[in-house]
Design a protein around this motif. Sequence first.
Motif: not given
Length: 180
Positions: A131-137, A80-86, A1-5
Motif C-alpha cells: 500500500t505504501v509503495v503504491q501510494a508513493l507511485g 539524493s532523497v529519491d535514492d534514500l526512499i528507494h 515525485m517529491d516523496y517527502l512532500e
Amino acid sequence: MDYLETLRNDAKLAEEFDMLFDFCLLDGLEERDTAEGRCTFSLPGKAFARDGAGGEYHQLEDGSIGYMSSEGECGRIAESVDDLIHLLVYSICWHDYCDTSQYTDISTLEAYANERHDEIASYTEMDVWETVVQALGMPLEANVAAELQKFYDAAHRALLYICYFHEDDGTVTESQNLFF
C-alpha cells in the motif's frame, strides 16, 4: 515525485512509512543533534528525519543524505532523497545490509540481498508495504542488489561524511563508519 512532500501531506501514509521503515519525517529542516555542542561534522547539513532509536537523517549541502546513529556511527547513505526512499522501501531495514564483505561482487551481493530481503519480509507487514509503495507511485518489484550497491557507493564516496566527538579531555574521536 517529491516523496517527502507526499509523506508530509498524508499523515496516515507517513505513519505507515514510519512503522515500516522507522523513519519519522520532521516538519522541516532542523539543526542536527550535536550532543550539546560536543559533535561537529565534516560536511554542512540539516536534520530532516529521525528514527526511533535516536538516529538522524541529514540532508547535506550537496543534496546527498547522511545518517548519524545514536551509537556513534555516521556516514552518507544516499546521493539524493529519491535514492534514500528507494533504499528504505526496497531494503526495508537498511541497517541489516552493512556487511562490507557482501559487496565484493554482484553475485555475492545479489545472494545477500535476496537472503536478507526474504528474512525481513517474513516478519514485515507486506500488505501495508505494498500500500505504501503504491501510494508513493513506486514499482512493487526492484533490483534490491542495485539499490544496495548505490547505498554502498554513497557511503564510501569522498568526501566521507564523518561526525567528530569532542571529549571532555580535549581529544576528538571520529565516528565509526556505517559499514563493518
